[in-house]
Design a protein around this motif. Sequence first.
Motif, PDB file in Angstrom:
ATOM      1  N   ARG A  27       0.840  -1.207   0.000  1.00  0.00           N
ATOM      2  CA  ARG A  27       0.000   0.000   0.000  1.00  0.00           C
ATOM      3  C   ARG A  27       0.874   1.256   0.000  1.00  0.00           C
ATOM      4  O   ARG A  27       0.565   2.242  -0.663  1.00  0.00           O
ATOM      5  CB  ARG A  27      -0.962  -0.004   1.196  1.00  0.00           C
ATOM      6  CG  ARG A  27      -2.121  -1.004   1.004  1.00  0.00           C
ATOM      7  CD  ARG A  27      -3.197  -0.874   2.080  1.00  0.00           C
ATOM      8  NE  ARG A  27      -3.822   0.432   2.110  1.00  0.00           N
ATOM      9  CZ  ARG A  27      -4.806   0.825   1.299  1.00  0.00           C
ATOM     10  NH1 ARG A  27      -5.297  -0.017   0.395  1.00  0.00           N
ATOM     11  NH2 ARG A  27      -5.314   2.038   1.397  1.00  0.00           N
ATOM     12  N   TRP A  32      -2.899   0.373  -4.148  1.00  0.00           N
ATOM     13  CA  TRP A  32      -4.070   0.609  -3.303  1.00  0.00           C
ATOM     14  C   TRP A  32      -5.127  -0.486  -3.451  1.00  0.00           C
ATOM     15  O   TRP A  32      -6.045  -0.583  -2.660  1.00  0.00           O
ATOM     16  CB  TRP A  32      -4.721   1.937  -3.670  1.00  0.00           C
ATOM     17  CG  TRP A  32      -3.848   3.145  -3.557  1.00  0.00           C
ATOM     18  CD1 TRP A  32      -3.418   3.926  -4.581  1.00  0.00           C
ATOM     19  CD2 TRP A  32      -3.324   3.742  -2.368  1.00  0.00           C
ATOM     20  NE1 TRP A  32      -2.663   4.966  -4.108  1.00  0.00           N
ATOM     21  CE2 TRP A  32      -2.580   4.876  -2.759  1.00  0.00           C
ATOM     22  CE3 TRP A  32      -3.399   3.416  -1.010  1.00  0.00           C
ATOM     23  CZ2 TRP A  32      -1.925   5.698  -1.854  1.00  0.00           C
ATOM     24  CZ3 TRP A  32      -2.749   4.226  -0.098  1.00  0.00           C
ATOM     25  CH2 TRP A  32      -2.016   5.344  -0.516  1.00  0.00           C
ATOM     26  N   GLY A  33      -5.025  -1.259  -4.507  1.00  0.00           N
ATOM     27  CA  GLY A  33      -5.993  -2.340  -4.693  1.00  0.00           C
ATOM     28  C   GLY A  33      -5.863  -3.430  -3.640  1.00  0.00           C
ATOM     29  O   GLY A  33      -6.764  -4.249  -3.474  1.00  0.00           O
ATOM     30  N   LYS A  35      -6.289  -4.372  -0.151  1.00  0.00           N
ATOM     31  CA  LYS A  35      -7.083  -3.726   0.898  1.00  0.00           C
ATOM     32  C   LYS A  35      -6.777  -4.273   2.286  1.00  0.00           C
ATOM     33  O   LYS A  35      -6.407  -5.432   2.441  1.00  0.00           O
ATOM     34  CB  LYS A  35      -8.573  -3.939   0.617  1.00  0.00           C
ATOM     35  CG  LYS A  35      -9.038  -3.454  -0.746  1.00  0.00           C
ATOM     36  CD  LYS A  35      -8.921  -1.954  -0.868  1.00  0.00           C
ATOM     37  CE  LYS A  35      -9.391  -1.468  -2.231  1.00  0.00           C
ATOM     38  NZ  LYS A  35      -8.859  -0.155  -2.554  1.00  0.00           N
ATOM     39  N   ARG A  36      -7.020  -3.406   3.276  1.00  0.00           N
ATOM     40  CA  ARG A  36      -6.824  -3.803   4.666  1.00  0.00           C
ATOM     41  C   ARG A  36      -8.212  -4.004   5.301  1.00  0.00           C
ATOM     42  O   ARG A  36      -8.971  -3.056   5.446  1.00  0.00           O
ATOM     43  CB  ARG A  36      -6.090  -2.695   5.416  1.00  0.00           C
ATOM     44  CG  ARG A  36      -5.715  -2.999   6.861  1.00  0.00           C
ATOM     45  CD  ARG A  36      -5.354  -1.724   7.624  1.00  0.00           C
ATOM     46  NE  ARG A  36      -4.438  -0.861   6.882  1.00  0.00           N
ATOM     47  CZ  ARG A  36      -3.114  -1.003   6.873  1.00  0.00           C
ATOM     48  NH1 ARG A  36      -2.550  -1.934   7.586  1.00  0.00           N
ATOM     49  NH2 ARG A  36      -2.361  -0.187   6.162  1.00  0.00           N
ATOM     50  N   GLY A  37      -8.522  -5.235   5.651  1.00  0.00           N
ATOM     51  CA  GLY A  37      -9.846  -5.483   6.228  1.00  0.00           C
ATOM     52  C   GLY A  37      -9.808  -6.029   7.636  1.00  0.00           C
ATOM     53  O   GLY A  37     -10.745  -5.831   8.404  1.00  0.00           O
ATOM     54  N   CYS A  38      -8.721  -6.733   7.998  1.00  0.00           N
ATOM     55  CA  CYS A  38      -8.726  -7.328   9.348  1.00  0.00           C
ATOM     56  C   CYS A  38      -7.352  -7.409   9.992  1.00  0.00           C
ATOM     57  O   CYS A  38      -7.226  -7.364  11.187  1.00  0.00           O
ATOM     58  CB  CYS A  38      -9.353  -8.719   9.305  1.00  0.00           C
ATOM     59  SG  CYS A  38      -8.307  -9.980   8.528  1.00  0.00           S
ATOM     60  N   THR A  47      -5.397 -10.096  -0.365  1.00  0.00           N
ATOM     61  CA  THR A  47      -4.807 -11.225  -1.093  1.00  0.00           C
ATOM     62  C   THR A  47      -3.951 -10.775  -2.283  1.00  0.00           C
ATOM     63  O   THR A  47      -4.360  -9.928  -3.076  1.00  0.00           O
ATOM     64  CB  THR A  47      -5.923 -12.150  -1.618  1.00  0.00           C
ATOM     65  OG1 THR A  47      -6.727 -12.537  -0.514  1.00  0.00           O
ATOM     66  CG2 THR A  47      -5.354 -13.385  -2.295  1.00  0.00           C
ATOM     67  N   CYS A  58      -1.414  -9.622   4.801  1.00  0.00           N
ATOM     68  CA  CYS A  58      -1.390  -9.047   6.158  1.00  0.00           C
ATOM     69  C   CYS A  58      -0.782  -9.998   7.167  1.00  0.00           C
ATOM     70  O   CYS A  58      -0.514  -9.608   8.293  1.00  0.00           O
ATOM     71  CB  CYS A  58      -2.791  -8.630   6.598  1.00  0.00           C
ATOM     72  SG  CYS A  58      -3.866 -10.013   7.010  1.00  0.00           S
ATOM     73  N   PHE A  99     -14.989  -4.038  -2.078  1.00  0.00           N
ATOM     74  CA  PHE A  99     -13.801  -4.045  -1.218  1.00  0.00           C
ATOM     75  C   PHE A  99     -13.131  -5.421  -1.200  1.00  0.00           C
ATOM     76  O   PHE A  99     -11.920  -5.528  -1.090  1.00  0.00           O
ATOM     77  CB  PHE A  99     -14.203  -3.630   0.203  1.00  0.00           C
ATOM     78  CG  PHE A  99     -13.076  -3.107   1.036  1.00  0.00           C
ATOM     79  CD1 PHE A  99     -12.619  -1.807   0.874  1.00  0.00           C
ATOM     80  CD2 PHE A  99     -12.473  -3.890   2.015  1.00  0.00           C
ATOM     81  CE1 PHE A  99     -11.578  -1.309   1.652  1.00  0.00           C
ATOM     82  CE2 PHE A  99     -11.441  -3.411   2.805  1.00  0.00           C
ATOM     83  CZ  PHE A  99     -10.995  -2.105   2.618  1.00  0.00           C
ATOM     84  N   PRO A 102     -10.760  -7.247  -5.199  1.00  0.00           N
ATOM     85  CA  PRO A 102      -9.372  -7.489  -5.606  1.00  0.00           C
ATOM     86  C   PRO A 102      -8.830  -8.801  -5.030  1.00  0.00           C
ATOM     87  O   PRO A 102      -8.248  -9.603  -5.764  1.00  0.00           O
ATOM     88  CB  PRO A 102      -8.622  -6.278  -5.043  1.00  0.00           C
ATOM     89  CG  PRO A 102      -9.645  -5.194  -4.994  1.00  0.00           C
ATOM     90  CD  PRO A 102     -10.925  -5.896  -4.624  1.00  0.00           C
TER      91      PRO A 102
END
Lengths: 158, 788, 283
Positions: A27, A32-33, A35-38, A47, A58, A99, A102
Amino acid sequence: MKLNTTINGIKKTYEIQPNELLLDFLRREGYWGVKRGCETGDCGSCTVLVEGKAVASCVMLAAQVEGRSVVTIEGLGTTQHPHPLQQSFVEAGATQCGFCNPGMIIAAAELLTSNPKPSQKEIAEALDGNLCRCTGYVKQIEAVQRAAEKISTSGEKP
Amino acid sequence: MSFSKKIPTESDLSVVNHSVNKVDGIGLACGTAKYVDDMDFRGLLFGKLLFSSHAHARIKNIDTSKAEKLPGVKAVLTYKDVPRIPHTTAGQGYPEPSPYDTFVLDNKVRFVGDRVAAVAAESREIAEEAVRLIHVDYEILPVVFDQLEAMKDGAPIVHDEEDALKIPDAEHNIAAKFDCEFHQTEWFQKADFVIEKEYRTQYAQHCALEPHVCITYFDDQGRLVIRSSTQVPFHVRRIVAQSLDIPVKSIHVIKPRIGGGFGSKQEILLEDICSALTLKTGRPVKIEYTREETFVSSRTRHPSYVKLKTGVKKDGTITDIDMYIVMNTGAYGSHALTVMMCSGSHTLAMYKSKNVKFCGRSVYTNLPVAGAYRGYGATQGFFAFEQQMNLMAEAVGMDPIEFRKKNYIKEGETSPVFKAMGEGREGVEQFITSCGLSEAIEKGKKEIDWDRKFAEYKKFNAGDNPIKKGIGLACLMQGSGIAEVDMASASIKLNEDGSFNLLIGAADLGTGCDTIMAQIAAEVLGVKESDIIVTAADTDITPFDVGAYASSTTYISGHAVKKAAEDAQRQIIKVAAKMLDEKEDELLLKDKKVVSKKTGASVTLVDVANTTLYYHDQFQVIGTASHFSHSSPPPFSAHFVDLEVDTETGVVKILKYVAAVDCGTAINPTLAEGQSEGAVLNGITYALTEEMVFDAQGRMVNPSFTKYKLYSTRDCPEIKTILIPTYEPTGPFGAKSVSEISINGPQPAIANAIYYATGARLYETPFTPEKVWRAIREIKKDNEHSQK
Amino acid sequence: MLKNLKNFYYPNQVKEVTKILADHGGKAAIVAGGTILSRIDSPKTEVAVDITRCGLSFIKEERDGLHIGATTTFQELYKSPIVQQFAHGMVSKASGLVSTRLIRNAGTVGGSIVYSYSYNNMPPAFLALDAKVLIVDKSEERWVDFSEFSKKHGTLIVGETGLLKEILVPSKTKNWRSSYLKFARSYSDWEAQIIVATALGFQDETCENARVVVGAIVQRPVRVVEAENEILGDRPDTKSFERAAEIVCENVSPMVDWRSSKDYRKEVLKVLVKRSLLECNKF
């Protein structure tokens, strides 16, 4: 420390922190594709492919991709020339908030490379690390099937 | 009453009712779509909040000196540094029906996860370290977690501050109350059977994949820009202005792409404090919640206690409905009144009864704050109501489907509930102008193979296989926007190439509304949806819209777009009439042209645009319109589930789930299906696995996706959606809402199916294996007892 | 997270790994998939040693049994035809139930037994199949029975300077019938509440070997030998499995957390042991 890695086909040397997560590094470099989700490896929004395998960036350190190839969603296709999976996700209605897209598309790309005609069950197994809260997964599984057909009829490479 | 009906077919319409691709789809699928955090800001500071580790405490002293001295720290804010203005964080129309019980920062904390202080620093790591260096002396106060306990005399008082406003009874922790009653006969006198049951639902969270995030900065003129993951940009502007005491005109809110909301982002959650940090430092500041922070300190669904007492005659007529509901609103009353009221207004109006009573309370406790969540109270209401329907059917010996058919509200009928219960105030009288429930039931039944399974499973379950099979159903309704409250507007202008810019206040948070609006505009203007360039939800650029909530966007915002497009259409036709020398009423817009019905002569939109912009009597073709509605026509739905229960372990496995949904005209059938499917899966895990669990100190013990379980593709059952076309005369092209209704079905449908399979009825969610297993054991014990 | 990590090594040989470990004492951490190391806060770690280039990703069947290299990923194990056929596919089945595809692609079998979280999927399978592990410490190699290994936290057995190199599932188990059951809230749940791994070895009609292993519900997986003894002998039947299940429940004291109660877990454990044994049974 220095990191030599190939991102979306471009080989470069980067300056990273040894404890930096692959997600943070990507990032920071403008991918930017991803993503941060958890940040616990549970949702799959981050992924990417490392040496062709879909992994959660992550729960991986950036330093681990030394000498290896990384593919992010940006490396799969563009809005001008989308990958069949990207096109199919749009056509099947598999993009809602987008979201998760990607990550899920990257995971599906790994699947189609090794298994060009996956069954519904095989798709479900390959995407089980990519949570989506919008779709109920119905249209996303359909999108992967649709992309597989597209690839097999057009002879495009996944 | 009768209404002109016309269910549109694809041949009548060229864009609406077609499953066109999402206008923002390719950017989303290619990872280029920009969410809040997908942008570089020079000099960006990282904001971090210090959360309370106590469920209830007063801050005796707070020492920020160490944090302030840490290199890289640019600001530390406590309650001493921000204005003390009571407000609500609920993103609702003004004046909000919620209590003003919140301060940007306070000297008291009311749940584990409540804000204590805020830090802005040069990096995330420094900000985290600074938060650790803040020392707080707390005076620990007694706590209360259960909403029924919290109402009792002598319970700890969550809001004892004197300056809070609009709290009905702070001493008993009542954040909101509503009572209403109408009866035509003596209570329960006509009933042959009276059934009274209690139901409880759990704490659960939205789990939008994008955690809450906000970036604030000053623009080149010194105005405050708020780039936020929000469903309600205009409410954000108003409430930030109010809570920080700055003028509305100095705030610019931008909603970029949003990674899901489901109600969690109908809330001013980070925008105020992030803005305060920018005001203090003059620098861009980002606050991005981690998943754990999202769990601990954002919003949840209201846990509920429902007592339902109903009377029914032998012939299957419902005579009395008495609903008592107590919701746990957590530490603040955001959405306390309206969610509680919707638990009654959407359920009680659905079935006819001469006597109806509703008594609702929303109660403060020292647990996380409940807010808006897809379904908005109707979910909790239907969990109780749709099980009670089966209990009543069983009592009178009727088939549960026939029993529902006999009692549900039909087209042309009304219910006194519509008038009595609005959202936070009196409602509006309305008649049902479209209802496809009967067809939904029939098609859903067929898809699930109800008649065959109903008979076969009975036989199967009589055998000694520990796996038992069950089928169940639930019928549902919701609203479409809030009558005479929700308002939306749109502008649309013509460009040289015959394309249009559509400016809408409506907020697409993944719902597809940018596409829906483009389709509606395109249909009116005789162009393709790809000729409509949508700019949305930017308070400086786009006209007002209340935002994405209450299932209002298609119905209310869509109508505003239709009217704005019609306005532009009139202007275009007027010009074209002159150009063609024809009468205006003989012209129509089709295939990017204005065509004469009489002569077939035409001018292109390009010609019209160039004429108006460059050649003659120049003006900008621009249509503008607003819309609000006198009614909130309910969508209806019938849900069916086929499942297995492992009676030895209590594990419930869903085999197939069918949702037949009447949403009026589906503007985009694929997107409408997607809304329902997402809601169904969310509802299934809400029924089976999702639960925020707290320890004795009020700390959440499972704040991660590792421990709070959503289903993945591998767990997912077959989900089948059937759209039932009806035509809602008050909606744009006959449309009603679709986004929320389907989350209300899984809990009661699954509970009814578990009962069918095992004889055990579950009154408390979620149906974890252990709860199911215990309920089955109780049944076995009772059976053994009665055999003796 | 790993805030004191300063250096990363990418050795190509095991002996380089052990040298780096020896040079840095307890300050070096091994990284393979990274799915655990990246999530834990280990301030003492100053050096990371990436062992994925040391030739430890392999699956091969030799005369003495199935050899699995420490950096073999779960997905490789899951999909390997050799592993799928060995001991009725128990190791493959266990790996296929590890978390999600993304984790199965990255996480390695070595990591899952060295970091011995109670809910890890692999240890019960290896315990049920009498596996051994090869540990190398300062260039000395030694085989350790997995039963010994799994009694303590894996990192204690490997030691600060040792490395887990490979796992051997002995050839005697190749034709054992087996069953592996994971009880969790969803397929992808990392944290199983109960794991039951059973294996039965038959000679004609006689059950000569029985393994009943319970995991996740206890801190470290355990073999319940008393239960196994109930099954040995001629044509084990449902009754003997029920007795075995009872014995397991008498011998195992379930850990409890917020997800479910003790008495419930015991009941489910009993059901799972019986079902697992029925699944293994030849008759």
